[in-house]
Write a protein that holds these residues in place. Structure first.
Motif, mmCIF file in Angstrom:
data_model
loop_
_atom_site.group_PDB
_atom_site.id
_atom_site.type_symbol
_atom_site.label_atom_id
_atom_site.label_comp_id
_atom_site.label_asym_id
_atom_site.label_seq_id
_atom_site.Cartn_x
_atom_site.Cartn_y
_atom_site.Cartn_z
ATOM 1 N N ASP B 42 -10.807 55.063 12.747
ATOM 2 C CA ASP B 42 -9.752 56.074 13.086
ATOM 3 C C ASP B 42 -9.665 56.202 14.399
ATOM 4 O OD1 ASP B 42 -8.460 58.287 13.618
ATOM 5 O OD2 ASP B 42 -9.858 59.604 12.945
ATOM 6 N N HIS B 43 -8.580 55.476 15.009
ATOM 7 C CA HIS B 43 -8.554 55.449 16.499
ATOM 8 C C HIS B 43 -7.923 56.760 16.888
ATOM 9 C CE1 HIS B 43 -8.867 50.818 15.946
ATOM 10 N NE2 HIS B 43 -9.987 51.536 15.830
ATOM 11 N N GLU B 44 -7.519 57.646 16.185
ATOM 12 C CA GLU B 44 -6.631 58.669 16.459
ATOM 13 C C GLU B 44 -7.525 59.913 16.966
ATOM 14 O OE1 GLU B 44 -3.360 58.470 16.736
ATOM 15 O OE2 GLU B 44 -3.718 56.516 16.107
ATOM 16 N N HIS B 45 -8.658 59.773 17.321
ATOM 17 C CA HIS B 45 -9.457 60.786 17.627
ATOM 18 C C HIS B 45 -10.186 60.361 19.170
ATOM 19 C CE1 HIS B 45 -12.937 58.404 16.128
ATOM 20 N NE2 HIS B 45 -13.546 58.880 17.110
ATOM 21 N N MET B 73 -15.331 51.156 18.267
ATOM 22 C CA MET B 73 -15.456 51.894 19.376
ATOM 23 C C MET B 73 -14.988 51.550 20.536
ATOM 24 S SD MET B 73 -19.608 53.106 18.475
ATOM 25 C CE MET B 73 -19.743 53.811 19.864
ATOM 26 N N THR B 74 -14.994 50.321 20.750
ATOM 27 C CA THR B 74 -14.385 49.918 22.192
ATOM 28 C C THR B 74 -12.812 50.275 22.052
ATOM 29 O OG1 THR B 74 -15.713 47.944 22.306
ATOM 30 C CG2 THR B 74 -13.731 47.704 23.348
ATOM 31 N N ARG B 114 -5.330 65.221 19.573
ATOM 32 C CA ARG B 114 -6.230 64.700 18.777
ATOM 33 C C ARG B 114 -7.447 64.999 18.701
ATOM 34 N NH1 ARG B 114 -5.566 59.589 22.812
ATOM 35 N NH2 ARG B 114 -5.597 61.259 24.109
ATOM 36 N N PRO B 115 -8.117 64.787 17.641
ATOM 37 C CA PRO B 115 -9.429 65.586 17.447
ATOM 38 C C PRO B 115 -10.466 65.180 18.253
ATOM 39 C CG PRO B 115 -8.559 64.627 15.263
ATOM 40 C CD PRO B 115 -7.830 64.328 16.349
#
Lengths: 191, 193
Positions: B42-45, B73-74, B114-115
């Motif tokens: 989930d890249h939206e955080h 993570m990158t 974003r979270p």
């Protein structure tokens, strides 16, 4: 067939068994489900095994309690009326307790013998150093931790596993009580 | 407004690691790993960390660029709070903030939708918790006790905190997730209640 031994202990999320603060019994988080569940647990026939410090603390809390005190909750009264073995080199009989026997000697030997001889399951509440020794000796069949929804980084006392060895645990049961307290029951194996 | 989650994996006795124990204490299972992978992808955080965790994780990511977890993570936007690291940072998508982490996080929560989630970073998490900017505190309790070899106790130096349980889940029949909303207490409860 040996008797099952359960180490029953209350904890904050950060692993403390008590505190210097004014949290109160159960850290103020007791609810009807917890209290009913505790009573059901202690309703079964069983023998208590207590260390001297926990026994003294219970006796002292009961002596100074009023009708409303948490130490008079029905499950605690039930626990007090169960037969008990108190492992101590210092306490002297008669104890101010309905059916308690003081046993001298090494806790590991005492409990190993009890497990052979007892017709009913064995249960301990608190009694940390006693239970660390029993866990290390492989005599504890169940570790039953009730995790109350608090962190007591500032006021926490008596880490419940601080003097324990390393263990692999098998999760046997997990339940949420009153929507906020988590009971976790594990079978420990020395790592 | 965005929300901030602090999460840790811990032994039953509250340690983040144990000398001689493998990663995840050797207790991970397919359900848990699928959960971790879903969260990582989930890249939206935005991921938040301190310098120690940055050094460790960026090193792993550089050594294992093809590992799906580190690749994810990158790709995730990251913020590192440090007064010792120097820009530009080598790990892609990483911003360095050399200033007060609490103020920066308050500002990010105001401005960004974003979270925000922490990765490891015990002392950063402690500061954020103490400052009352953490919306969600999540632990996954691994089924081990490490009384003899435990390291990096998660809760050292914490204040007293009341917790409101909002989620509870068992993975693989042995890992216990507990998710709480924390409320930092000024002093011991009962006083002035």
């Amino acid at each position: 067939m040996t008797a099952t031994y359960t180490f029953d202990v209350f904890s904050s999320l950060d692993g403390y068994g008590s505190n210097t603060g004014d949290w109160g019994g159960y850290w103020g988080k007791q609810g009807p489900e917890l209290l009913d569940h505790r009573l059901a647990l202690y309703d079964a026939e069983q023998r208590m095994v207590l260390g001297a410090n926990t026994f003294r603390a219970f006796a002292q809390m009961l002596a100074s309690s009023t009708e409303e005190s948490e130490v008079r909750d029905p499950w605690v009264t039930r626990m007090r009326n169960l037969p008990a073995t108190v492992v101590s080199t210092t306490l002297e009989e008669p104890l101010d307790w309905p059916d308690a026997t003081v046993v001298r000697g090494d806790a590991v030997d005492v409990v190993a013998r009890l497990k052979e001889e007892s017709d009913v399951p064995l249960r301990s509440h608190g009694s940390l150093s006693l239970n660390w020794a029993l866990m290390a000796a492989g005599l504890v069949d169940r570790v039953q931790v009730t995790v109350f929804p608090v962190i007591t980084g500032h006021t926490g006392l008596e880490p419940i596993f601080r003097g324990a060895a390393d263990f692999d645990l098998e999760l046997v049961e997990s339940r949420t009580l009153d929507g906020h307290t988590q009971e976790l029951i594990y079978r420990p194996t020395l790592h | 407004m965005s929300s901030l989650m602090v999460d840790f994996i811990i032994s039953l006795d509250g340690y983040g690691a144990g000398e001689g124990w493998p990663g995840y204490w050797g207790m991970e299972g397919p359900e848990y790993l699928a959960f971790v992978e879903k969260e990582e992808s989930d890249h939206e955080h935005i991921a938040l960390m301190g310098a120690t965790t940055y050094r460790l994780m960026s090193g792993f990511a550089a050594e294992m660029p093809d590992d799906p977890g580190f690749a994810a993570m990158t790709a995730t936007p990251k913020v590192v709070f440090s007064s010792t690291l120097e820009a530009p940072l080598s790990w892609a998508n990483t911003e360095l903030i050399d200033g007060d982490a609490v103020e920066a996080v308050k500002d990010m929560k105001e401005r960004d939708s974003r979270p925000l989630r922490t990765i490891g970073s015990r002392s950063l998490c402690r500061s954020l918790l103490e400052a009352g900017v953490v919306d969600c505190f999540r632990v996954v309790v691994f089924p081990v006790i490490t009384g003899a070899t435990g390291q990096e106790r998660i809760f050292d130096g914490y204040p007293d905190i009341a917790l409101d349980l909002v989620d509870s889940h068992t993975f693989d029949g042995r890992l216990q997730l507990l998710e709480y909303v924390p409320t930092v207490l000024e002093g011991p409860p009962g006083v002035g209640d």
